[in-house]
Write a protein that holds these residues in place. Structure first.
Motif, PDB file in Angstrom:
ATOM      1  N   ASN A 116      -0.235  10.409   7.182  1.00  0.00           N
ATOM      2  CA  ASN A 116       0.775   9.418   6.681  1.00  0.00           C
ATOM      3  C   ASN A 116       2.347   9.818   7.081  1.00  0.00           C
ATOM      4  O   ASN A 116       3.290   8.921   7.475  1.00  0.00           O
ATOM      5  N   THR A 117       2.586  11.291   7.069  1.00  0.00           N
ATOM      6  CA  THR A 117       3.856  11.581   7.252  1.00  0.00           C
ATOM      7  C   THR A 117       4.088  12.740   8.411  1.00  0.00           C
ATOM      8  O   THR A 117       5.017  13.136   8.720  1.00  0.00           O
ATOM      9  N   ASN A 118       2.496  12.934   8.981  1.00  0.00           N
ATOM     10  CA  ASN A 118       2.517  13.796  10.112  1.00  0.00           C
ATOM     11  C   ASN A 118       3.168  15.382   9.676  1.00  0.00           C
ATOM     12  O   ASN A 118       3.989  16.130  10.461  1.00  0.00           O
ATOM     13  N   CYS A 119       2.951  15.788   8.596  1.00  0.00           N
ATOM     14  CA  CYS A 119       3.376  17.289   8.054  1.00  0.00           C
ATOM     15  C   CYS A 119       2.533  17.539   6.950  1.00  0.00           C
ATOM     16  O   CYS A 119       1.808  16.741   6.631  1.00  0.00           O
ATOM     17  N   THR A 120       2.614  18.904   6.487  1.00  0.00           N
ATOM     18  CA  THR A 120       1.891  19.222   5.335  1.00  0.00           C
ATOM     19  C   THR A 120       2.346  18.788   4.161  1.00  0.00           C
ATOM     20  O   THR A 120       3.579  18.200   4.065  1.00  0.00           O
ATOM     21  N   LEU A 121       1.519  19.021   3.053  1.00  0.00           N
ATOM     22  CA  LEU A 121       2.097  18.415   1.776  1.00  0.00           C
ATOM     23  C   LEU A 121       3.503  19.184   1.351  1.00  0.00           C
ATOM     24  O   LEU A 121       4.268  18.484   0.850  1.00  0.00           O
ATOM     25  N   MET A 122       3.443  20.176   1.307  1.00  0.00           N
ATOM     26  CA  MET A 122       4.685  21.232   0.855  1.00  0.00           C
ATOM     27  C   MET A 122       5.694  20.824   1.898  1.00  0.00           C
ATOM     28  O   MET A 122       6.994  20.677   1.298  1.00  0.00           O
ATOM     29  N   GLU A 123       5.812  20.638   3.191  1.00  0.00           N
ATOM     30  CA  GLU A 123       6.785  20.310   4.071  1.00  0.00           C
ATOM     31  C   GLU A 123       7.430  19.056   3.596  1.00  0.00           C
ATOM     32  O   GLU A 123       8.438  18.597   3.788  1.00  0.00           O
ATOM     33  N   SER A 124       6.280  17.889   3.235  1.00  0.00           N
ATOM     34  CA  SER A 124       6.801  16.580   2.885  1.00  0.00           C
ATOM     35  C   SER A 124       7.738  16.720   1.721  1.00  0.00           C
ATOM     36  O   SER A 124       8.628  16.045   1.446  1.00  0.00           O
ATOM     37  N   LEU A 125       7.374  17.649   0.689  1.00  0.00           N
ATOM     38  CA  LEU A 125       8.260  17.812  -0.454  1.00  0.00           C
ATOM     39  C   LEU A 125       9.477  18.213  -0.190  1.00  0.00           C
ATOM     40  O   LEU A 125      10.526  17.895  -0.855  1.00  0.00           O
ATOM     41  N   GLU A 126       9.553  19.334   0.824  1.00  0.00           N
ATOM     42  CA  GLU A 126      10.643  19.861   1.151  1.00  0.00           C
ATOM     43  C   GLU A 126      11.673  19.094   1.996  1.00  0.00           C
ATOM     44  O   GLU A 126      13.031  19.104   1.622  1.00  0.00           O
ATOM     45  N   ARG A 127      11.021  18.210   2.810  1.00  0.00           N
ATOM     46  CA  ARG A 127      11.838  16.981   3.489  1.00  0.00           C
ATOM     47  C   ARG A 127      12.527  16.242   2.468  1.00  0.00           C
ATOM     48  O   ARG A 127      13.656  15.681   2.665  1.00  0.00           O
ATOM     49  N   PHE A 128      12.065  16.119   1.129  1.00  0.00           N
ATOM     50  CA  PHE A 128      12.869  14.811   0.372  1.00  0.00           C
ATOM     51  C   PHE A 128      13.804  15.671  -0.523  1.00  0.00           C
ATOM     52  O   PHE A 128      14.632  15.027  -1.212  1.00  0.00           O
ATOM     53  N   ASP A 156      10.192  18.092 -10.523  1.00  0.00           N
ATOM     54  CA  ASP A 156      11.239  19.197 -10.199  1.00  0.00           C
ATOM     55  C   ASP A 156      12.027  18.876  -9.184  1.00  0.00           C
ATOM     56  O   ASP A 156      13.084  19.303  -8.968  1.00  0.00           O
ATOM     57  N   VAL A 157      11.679  18.316  -7.980  1.00  0.00           N
ATOM     58  CA  VAL A 157      12.644  17.569  -6.945  1.00  0.00           C
ATOM     59  C   VAL A 157      13.416  16.835  -7.382  1.00  0.00           C
ATOM     60  O   VAL A 157      14.754  16.811  -6.911  1.00  0.00           O
ATOM     61  N   GLY A 158      13.311  16.184  -8.540  1.00  0.00           N
ATOM     62  CA  GLY A 158      14.369  15.307  -9.143  1.00  0.00           C
ATOM     63  C   GLY A 158      13.808  13.774  -9.336  1.00  0.00           C
ATOM     64  O   GLY A 158      14.903  12.912  -9.699  1.00  0.00           O
ATOM     65  N   CYS A 159      12.647  13.365  -8.975  1.00  0.00           N
ATOM     66  CA  CYS A 159      12.148  12.093  -9.423  1.00  0.00           C
ATOM     67  C   CYS A 159      12.143  11.758 -10.912  1.00  0.00           C
ATOM     68  O   CYS A 159      11.942  12.798 -11.762  1.00  0.00           O
TER      69      CYS A 159
END
Length: 296
Positions: free
Chosen positions: A111-123, A167-170
């Motif tokens: 879906n996003t061409n990255c790992t799960l943790m990488e997707s969270l860091e991107r956000f 934790d990210v802010g949602c």
């Protein structure tokens, strides 16, 4: 638990619904959202600022958001996977934005061409940028029951990632049964795990109806106190990264369930059904909503 007295419907038809359909004209999308705005809905996801390369149907989201007739009691939101998309959404006047990740590594890669943790860091910069402008951020979490690539999703994994989105802010996390394989028992197990780590008022549910279980699963969620439901008029939608996944649960079917349970939604069922028939005529198809078909 006692059923909620009121439920908020988050209407996904204009984004999650149309993103998998053949190209709909910009003017038709604007008219579609304007019609939805007159039904009593308080939250309409109006577009997606992802790369047109991946989702060409959403390439006109900026023009759509800029052109719709805004109703004072309606929040118009958009999906924003990165800072560029967020800036476009802000320019278009989005009242709220949404980010998305998955409970599974396989789906995240597709879906996003990255790992799960990488997707969270991107956000993180996306959420920080939105928060600095007082724009609320909603989180979508895919594959909360099963993943088409990784198999069953452990409930504690859902709870873990949902907490990370907070934790990210949602302000709210929408839990998505992406391929629609969930059943009430599995939904109960998943929600119980999530409720142990976050308040129920910050939980929304997003069920696809591939296996015909969406309404049963929503009833289970309602009994557990969940009061925010994602749905799509006429049952439009699906998932481009999950082969065979049919549309979202139909807004009409959710409204009928809530009406029969004595739960307020503030939404006019007959008006929503008519909007569904109108957009389906544009798409040259019939609604998949059982309630809509029964009303006809």
């Amino acid at each position: 638990m006692k059923l909620p007295s009121r439920v908020k419907i988050v209407e996904m038809g204009a984004r999650d619904g149309l993103q998998n359909e053949h190209v709909v004209s910009t003017q038709s999308k604007i008219q579609f959202i304007n019609q939805l705005s007159n039904t009593g809905l308080s939250h309409i996801e109006a577009g997606s600022f992802v790369s047109p390369k991946w989702v060409p149907q959403m390439a006109d989201s900026k023009e759509v958001l800029e052109s719709v007739i805004r109703r004072p009691n309606v929040r118009y939101s958009a999906l924003t996977p990165n800072l560029q998309g967020l800036e476009q959404a802000i320019e278009a006047g989005a009242d709220e934005v949404a980010i998305f990740t998955s409970c599974s590594e396989g789906f995240c890669q597709k879906n996003t061409n990255c790992t799960l943790m990488e997707s969270l860091e991107r956000f993180i910069p996306v959420v920080e940028h939105a928060s600095a402008r007082d724009i609320p951020v909603r989180g979508y979490l895919s594959c909360v029951i099963d993943c088409p690539y990784d198999g069953p999703t452990p409930p504690d994994k859902v709870a873990e990632i949902a907490t990370l989105l907070l934790d990210v802010g949602c302000y709210e996390v929408s839990l998505g049964d992406t391929i629609g394989t969930g059943t009430p028992v599995r939904v109960q197990q998943m929600l119980s795990s999530v409720q142990q780590v976050m308040p129920t008022q910050q939980i929304a549910v997003h069920f696809h109806d591939t296996w015909g279980q969406a309404i049963a699963n929503i009833y289970q969620a309602l009994q557990m106190g969940v009061s925010v439901i994602d749905s799509s008029v006429a049952g439009l939608g699906g998932c481009p990264y999950a082969q065979g996944a049919s549309g979202n649960v139909a807004t009409e079917d959710v409204l009928y369930l809530c009406n029969q349970l004595g739960i307020e939604t503030g939404v006019n069922l007959e008006k929503v059904a008519q909007v569904g028939w109108d957009i389906c005529a544009e798409l040259n198809k019939s609604p998949t909503s059982k309630v809509s078909l029964a009303l006809r």
